[in-house]
Design a protein around this motif. Sequence first.
Motif, PDB file in Angstrom:
ATOM      1  N   GLU A 109       0.816  -1.213   0.000  1.00 52.53           N
ATOM      2  CA  GLU A 109       0.000   0.000   0.000  1.00 52.53           C
ATOM      3  C   GLU A 109       0.853   1.268   0.000  1.00 52.53           C
ATOM      4  O   GLU A 109       0.555   2.240  -0.688  1.00 52.53           O
ATOM      5  CB  GLU A 109      -0.931   0.007   1.219  1.00 52.53           C
ATOM      6  CG  GLU A 109      -2.085  -0.972   1.136  1.00 52.53           C
ATOM      7  CD  GLU A 109      -2.911  -0.986   2.413  1.00 52.53           C
ATOM      8  OE1 GLU A 109      -2.524  -0.275   3.380  1.00 52.53           O
ATOM      9  OE2 GLU A 109      -3.931  -1.711   2.452  1.00 52.53           O
ATOM     10  N   LYS A 110       1.928   1.249   0.789  1.00 55.77           N
ATOM     11  CA  LYS A 110       2.781   2.423   0.950  1.00 55.77           C
ATOM     12  C   LYS A 110       3.998   2.401   0.029  1.00 55.77           C
ATOM     13  O   LYS A 110       4.799   3.346   0.045  1.00 55.77           O
ATOM     14  CB  LYS A 110       3.266   2.521   2.403  1.00 55.77           C
ATOM     15  CG  LYS A 110       2.148   2.540   3.445  1.00 55.77           C
ATOM     16  CD  LYS A 110       1.320   3.799   3.354  1.00 55.77           C
ATOM     17  CE  LYS A 110       0.314   3.861   4.491  1.00 55.77           C
ATOM     18  NZ  LYS A 110      -0.546   5.075   4.433  1.00 55.77           N
ATOM     19  N   ALA A 112       6.614   0.619   0.390  1.00 59.08           N
ATOM     20  CA  ALA A 112       7.709   0.772   1.352  1.00 59.08           C
ATOM     21  C   ALA A 112       8.812  -0.250   1.099  1.00 59.08           C
ATOM     22  O   ALA A 112       8.546  -1.405   0.749  1.00 59.08           O
ATOM     23  CB  ALA A 112       7.175   0.617   2.773  1.00 59.08           C
ATOM     24  N   HIS A 139       5.605   7.212   8.965  1.00 58.10           N
ATOM     25  CA  HIS A 139       5.907   7.027   7.550  1.00 58.10           C
ATOM     26  C   HIS A 139       7.022   8.000   7.176  1.00 58.10           C
ATOM     27  O   HIS A 139       6.832   9.218   7.216  1.00 58.10           O
ATOM     28  CB  HIS A 139       4.648   7.274   6.712  1.00 58.10           C
ATOM     29  CG  HIS A 139       4.817   6.935   5.264  1.00 58.10           C
ATOM     30  ND1 HIS A 139       3.917   7.317   4.299  1.00 58.10           N
ATOM     31  CD2 HIS A 139       5.782   6.248   4.612  1.00 58.10           C
ATOM     32  CE1 HIS A 139       4.322   6.886   3.115  1.00 58.10           C
ATOM     33  NE2 HIS A 139       5.454   6.238   3.291  1.00 58.10           N
ATOM     34  N   GLU A 141       9.931   9.210   4.306  1.00 60.86           N
ATOM     35  CA  GLU A 141      10.259   9.145   2.880  1.00 60.86           C
ATOM     36  C   GLU A 141      11.517   9.947   2.585  1.00 60.86           C
ATOM     37  O   GLU A 141      11.811  10.950   3.229  1.00 60.86           O
ATOM     38  CB  GLU A 141       9.100   9.706   2.030  1.00 60.86           C
ATOM     39  CG  GLU A 141       7.872   8.842   2.008  1.00 60.86           C
ATOM     40  CD  GLU A 141       6.913   9.254   0.900  1.00 60.86           C
ATOM     41  OE1 GLU A 141       7.384   9.664  -0.185  1.00 60.86           O
ATOM     42  OE2 GLU A 141       5.690   9.166   1.109  1.00 60.86           O
ATOM     43  N   ARG A 214      11.491   4.539   1.292  1.00 59.54           N
ATOM     44  CA  ARG A 214      10.278   4.649   2.115  1.00 59.54           C
ATOM     45  C   ARG A 214      10.343   3.623   3.243  1.00 59.54           C
ATOM     46  O   ARG A 214      10.597   2.443   3.005  1.00 59.54           O
ATOM     47  CB  ARG A 214       9.019   4.412   1.279  1.00 59.54           C
ATOM     48  CG  ARG A 214       8.760   5.483   0.245  1.00 59.54           C
ATOM     49  CD  ARG A 214       7.471   5.219  -0.513  1.00 59.54           C
ATOM     50  NE  ARG A 214       7.260   6.207  -1.570  1.00 59.54           N
ATOM     51  CZ  ARG A 214       7.772   6.108  -2.792  1.00 59.54           C
ATOM     52  NH1 ARG A 214       8.519   5.054  -3.112  1.00 59.54           N
ATOM     53  NH2 ARG A 214       7.550   7.041  -3.694  1.00 59.54           N
ATOM     54  N   VAL A 216       8.163   2.423   6.872  1.00 55.65           N
ATOM     55  CA  VAL A 216       6.927   2.541   7.643  1.00 55.65           C
ATOM     56  C   VAL A 216       7.077   1.770   8.952  1.00 55.65           C
ATOM     57  O   VAL A 216       7.486   0.602   8.957  1.00 55.65           O
ATOM     58  CB  VAL A 216       5.707   1.999   6.871  1.00 55.65           C
ATOM     59  CG1 VAL A 216       4.449   2.043   7.747  1.00 55.65           C
ATOM     60  CG2 VAL A 216       5.474   2.798   5.594  1.00 55.65           C
TER      61      VAL A 216
END
Length: 377
Positions: A109-110, A112, A139, A141, A214, A216
């Motif tokens: 979804e992210k 990551a 989160h 980035e 990324r 999370v």
Amino acid sequence: MQPKISIIVPIYNREKELARCLQSLLKQTIKEIEIILINDGSTDGSLELIHYYAEKDERIVVINQNNKGVSIARNQGLLLAKGKYIGFVDSDDWVDLTMYERLLQIAEEKDADVVMCSYVREFLGGSKEKLLTDQSMIHLEGKQVQTHLLRRLIGPIRHELGQPEMLDAWGTVWSKLYRKETLRISQATFVDLNDIGTNEDTLFNIQVLTHVKRFVFYNQPFYHYWRGNDKSVTATHKSNLLIKWKCLFQHIERIANDRSRQEAVYRYALQNRISMSVLGLGLNEIYAKNRSHYKRIKKVKRILHDEQMQRALKTLNFRHFTWIWKPFFFCAKYKFSTVFYMMLHGVEMMRKRKGRRDELEANTSSTSRYDYESRWT
């Protein structure tokens, strides 16, 4: 079936706890996984148990090797992993049955490169969650990954100095799911503990995070870290730990120097890590029970007079330390060896007391190891 996730489990003499670990992995709600079991020269019944489960489930891959240590075992698993994502589990721990499905969901979804969850410390009669943050999700980035998390793993700054026990709390590998491609690009490997003594997880993550876009953190305690066999009360002495940690610091420094934009803050953070390592190095000498107090004080004196240690201690800012830690690091900075040695005994007593208090609180909590295990039978 092409696995989505490869889970690497190094095993050395864990016959009593291994079934619990394997059952938690085999019953994951995501089925597209492979479980790579590396038997690292076990001399108990671990290998027989591994083969027993491998015959029951084709998702298990078995590697049998002479004892080479956890780092070499994990590296072997990395070479064989086929999944798009990779996780690590220690053979005396276990995981929630939804852990890998949920972490994979977040990773996709992210988009990551690394997803991390929180964890629970499990004692003989109960559980206690390790509180890393009060945020439900973090989160990061781009540059945030390097300026916040990577820097934190290199060493503490500001208020983080007041929590020595949290120094490597974010550096565990078993609480994370990694994108395999990111590991390939970073060329991250586990360094042999014979070279660095400890902290192979943190060093691995420092290598990885230099290439993470990324990250999370999902604040759910999916991982269960077994403390039933905790050796904190009778901790063992590690020989040549100062020499090995110097090698560890060299590895970290080499990585930090490659990140030129953040070099100054990384260097400062590393100096703080070196300063705070005087605690672990000192306690290690306390554990040398075969030596007289006189010889142990001489060893402590050698640590405090070490040139690299003194350079680091001179830059240490005492402002963020609590009243307990200020005199401790003051004695280290000014090389009061005998007083420092006496204070180490006080720290060890506090550490044991805290361990017993945590276990007592866990034993009175509503969540029990045995309640959790009953769901697998």
